[in-house]
Structure formats: structure tokens, C-alpha cells
Write an enzyme that holds these catalytic residues in place. Structure first.
Site, PDB file in Angstrom:
ATOM      1  N   GLY A 187       1.381  -2.669  -6.231  1.00 35.79           N
ATOM      2  CA  GLY A 187       1.320  -1.365  -5.577  1.00 35.79           C
ATOM      3  C   GLY A 187      -0.033  -0.710  -5.833  1.00 35.79           C
ATOM      4  O   GLY A 187      -1.028  -1.019  -5.182  1.00 35.79           O
ATOM      5  N   GLY A 188      -0.076   0.167  -6.821  1.00 35.77           N
ATOM      6  CA  GLY A 188      -1.270   0.984  -7.099  1.00 35.77           C
ATOM      7  C   GLY A 188      -2.570   0.191  -7.132  1.00 35.77           C
ATOM      8  O   GLY A 188      -3.568   0.581  -6.498  1.00 35.77           O
TER       9      GLY A 188
ATOM     10  N   SER B 244       3.514  -2.266 -12.009  1.00 36.73           N
ATOM     11  CA  SER B 244       2.286  -1.937 -12.746  1.00 36.73           C
ATOM     12  C   SER B 244       1.431  -3.165 -13.070  1.00 36.73           C
ATOM     13  O   SER B 244       0.821  -3.229 -14.134  1.00 36.73           O
ATOM     14  CB  SER B 244       2.616  -1.135 -14.009  1.00 36.73           C
ATOM     15  OG  SER B 244       3.222   0.098 -13.665  1.00 36.73           O
TER      16      SER B 244
ATOM     17  N   GLU C 132      11.988   2.160  -3.912  1.00 36.37           N
ATOM     18  CA  GLU C 132      11.697   3.478  -3.321  1.00 36.37           C
ATOM     19  C   GLU C 132      12.540   3.689  -2.071  1.00 36.37           C
ATOM     20  O   GLU C 132      13.017   4.797  -1.806  1.00 36.37           O
ATOM     21  CB  GLU C 132      10.193   3.602  -3.020  1.00 36.37           C
ATOM     22  CG  GLU C 132       9.399   3.795  -4.307  1.00 36.37           C
ATOM     23  CD  GLU C 132       7.942   3.360  -4.229  1.00 36.37           C
ATOM     24  OE1 GLU C 132       7.425   3.115  -3.132  1.00 36.37           O
ATOM     25  OE2 GLU C 132       7.323   3.251  -5.311  1.00 36.37           O
TER      26      GLU C 132
ATOM     27  N   GLY D 209       4.930   1.846 -10.721  1.00 40.66           N
ATOM     28  CA  GLY D 209       4.070   3.029 -10.662  1.00 40.66           C
ATOM     29  C   GLY D 209       4.038   3.822 -11.949  1.00 40.66           C
ATOM     30  O   GLY D 209       3.548   4.950 -11.982  1.00 40.66           O
TER      31      GLY D 209
ATOM     32  N   TRP E 118       0.818  -1.221   0.000  1.00 43.35           N
ATOM     33  CA  TRP E 118       0.000   0.000   0.000  1.00 43.35           C
ATOM     34  C   TRP E 118       0.849   1.267   0.000  1.00 43.35           C
ATOM     35  O   TRP E 118       0.335   2.359  -0.128  1.00 43.35           O
ATOM     36  CB  TRP E 118      -0.921   0.002   1.223  1.00 43.35           C
ATOM     37  CG  TRP E 118      -2.119  -0.890   1.064  1.00 43.35           C
ATOM     38  CD1 TRP E 118      -2.335  -1.825   0.092  1.00 43.35           C
ATOM     39  CD2 TRP E 118      -3.275  -0.923   1.902  1.00 43.35           C
ATOM     40  NE1 TRP E 118      -3.548  -2.429   0.278  1.00 43.35           N
ATOM     41  CE2 TRP E 118      -4.148  -1.905   1.382  1.00 43.35           C
ATOM     42  CE3 TRP E 118      -3.661  -0.223   3.049  1.00 43.35           C
ATOM     43  CZ2 TRP E 118      -5.386  -2.192   1.969  1.00 43.35           C
ATOM     44  CZ3 TRP E 118      -4.883  -0.522   3.648  1.00 43.35           C
ATOM     45  CH2 TRP E 118      -5.736  -1.496   3.102  1.00 43.35           C
TER      46      TRP E 118
END
Ligand code: PEP
Length: 250
Positions: free
Chosen positions: A233-234, A212, A96, A172, A10
Site C-alpha cells: 500500500g503506502g 506495512s 478496508e 497502514g 494505491w
């Protein structure tokens, strides 16, 4: 036969209300899946997640840990405390954290060791930059990351790892590695795991793809022979979409 595993990262998103909504979808739909599901929310949500997933197949993951067990590290969280919060998995080596927080392979290695000592399974992220891929150095850069982090861990340690291949250019960005590109890199990672440990452990290590992943591309990626799941992720912030990605892995 390796089970599929889908993990939600998240990042610095989500809320108590998203957690409730997500779990409603999973509790009513996820009865007989063979897929392992891990949710890694921000740390403040971990205890609530632990309580909410009791009796379900969802497992609790963290996004970060410090290598030390306690001390003057303002803002950090220790592995023993994560364990108390019900954490069974922890992401380490995410690009990240490497790029924004300057985490080195050495630091990632010591975090990994601390997780293992505390009974938490590392989801170890590796991946190349766009520049490395464009210059044909993607394979050697991923192998180098694995060697720096994993050399010296014994076979039992290695049997606790999951590796996530996350090409940085795909995180992302909406750009995804093709299923073939991902599968090829996963084979290289598995080969490297064999030389770092044992063939048997490497054959059983789950290697996830991240970058992605969404409802449209999940099936094609997850049906590749070397892709054992996804780190999402997203799309993991959208309850129905995340559920469909898990369903695609089942
Ligand atoms: C990630 O953060 O690990 C990730 C893969 O993100 P996204 O799915 O948004 O690319």
C-alpha cells in the site's frame, strides 16, 4: 517454482503525474526481472496505465469490481468494462472494503466469481484483526474467510487466484507481521487451499504478504519459503521505494 509477484495498491491516492514518474523508473530499470509487477491505481487511471505499460512487464490491476455485469449501481464498475481497460488482476476482500463498505464474504465470493467469468485474476485478501490474533483465533478466522469465499470453485478457477494474507493490524500501521508469523500463516493458507482444491493447484498458488511492507522489511519477508510476493500500500506510492521492493523480490 512459484514466480514472485509484487502488487501495488494505491488505494484512493496517486495521480496521472505519479503514474508517469513511476513508469519512468520501471521502464528504465525493470528489464530482466523474473518478478511479476501489478499496479492497481484508482479506476480513472486504468486506461492510461494500460497504454503506458504496453511492451513492459507491468500488468494492470483494479482495486474493486461489482459482482453484477451492468445496471443501476451508481459509482460502481463492471468486470467487462475493467477488462476493456486492460485489467488483468483485481483486488477483492480488502479489509478496508470489508470494514468501511461493509462487504461480506458472500459479496466477495460473488465478485470473485464474476472476475473469473470475465478473465480477470482475483487477488483475494484475507487477514485477522488484532483482537483475533491476541486471542489466538487468527488461524481459524483466516481459514473461515477462505472457506466462505472459495468453497465450490473448481481447480481451474483456483489456479487463477492469488491470495494475499493481510493481517488487519499491520495495514497502514507501520507494524509488520514478523517473517516467521507471516510464513506460518501462509503455510496454513496453503494447507487450506489443498483441502479446498487440489494439491497441485495449491502448490502453485502465489500467496502474497501485505501489511506495512517497505524497503527495510521486504527482503526478510520475501525470502521466506511460503511468501511469494507482496501487496504493497503506502510504499507503492513512492516510486524509488516501490522499485526497490520489486528488486528485493527478484
Ligand atoms: C494494503 O492496503 O493492502 C496494504 C498492505 O497497505 P500498507 O502497505 O500501507 O500497509
Amino acid at each position: 517454482m512459484r514466480a514472485k509477484l509484487v502488487a501495488a495498491n494505491w488505494k484512493m491516492n496517486g495521480s496521472f503525474s505519479l503514474l508517469d514518474k513511476m513508469l519512468d523508473v520501471f521502464k528504465s530499470n525493470l528489464r530482466n526481472t523474473s518478478c511479476q509487477v501489478v499496479i492497481c491505481p484508482p479506476h480513472v487511471l486504468l486506461s492510461s496505465l494500460k497504454n503506458a505499460v504496453e511492451g513492459t512487464k507491468i500488468e494492470v490491476g483494479a482495486q474493486n469490481v461489482h459482482s453484477e455485469l451492468s445496471g443501476a449501481f451508481t459509482g460502481e464498475t463492471s468486470a467487462p468494462l475493467l477488462k476493456e481497460c486492460g485489467v488483468m488482476w483485481c483486488i477483492v476482500g480488502h479489509s478496508e472494503r470489508r470494514m468501511i463498505f461493509n462487504e461480506s464474504d458472500e459479496f466477495i465470493r460473488s465478485k470473485t466469481a464474476t472476475l473469473l467469468k470475465n478473465g480477470i485474476r482475483p487477488i483475494l485478501c484475507v487477514g485477522e484483526s488484532l483482537e483475533q490474533r491476541d486471542s489466538g483465533k487468527h488461524e481459524e478466522s483466516v481459514v473461515a474467510q477462505l472457506r466462505k469465499i472459495l468453497t465450490g470453485f473448481n481447480a481451474e478457477d483456483q489456479s487463477r487466484f492469488v491470495v494475499a494474507y493481510e493481517p488487519i493490524w499491520a495495514i497502514g500501521t507501520g507494524k509488520t507481521a514478523t517473517p516467521e508469523q507471516a510464513n506460518t500463516m501462509h503455510s496454513i493458507i496453503r494447507k487450506e487451499l489443498q483441502s479446498l482444491g487440489t494439491h497441485e493447484v495449491a502448490a502453485n498458488t502465489q500467496i502474497l504478504y501485505g501489511g506495512s511492507v517497505n524497503v527495510e522489511n521486504a527482503k526478510a519477508l520475501l525470502s521466506q519459503s511460503e511468501i511469494d510476493g507482496a501487496l504493497v500500500g503506502g510504499a507503492s506510492l513512492k516510486k524509488d521505494e516501490f522499485y526497490q521492493i520489486v528488486a528485493a523480490a527478484t
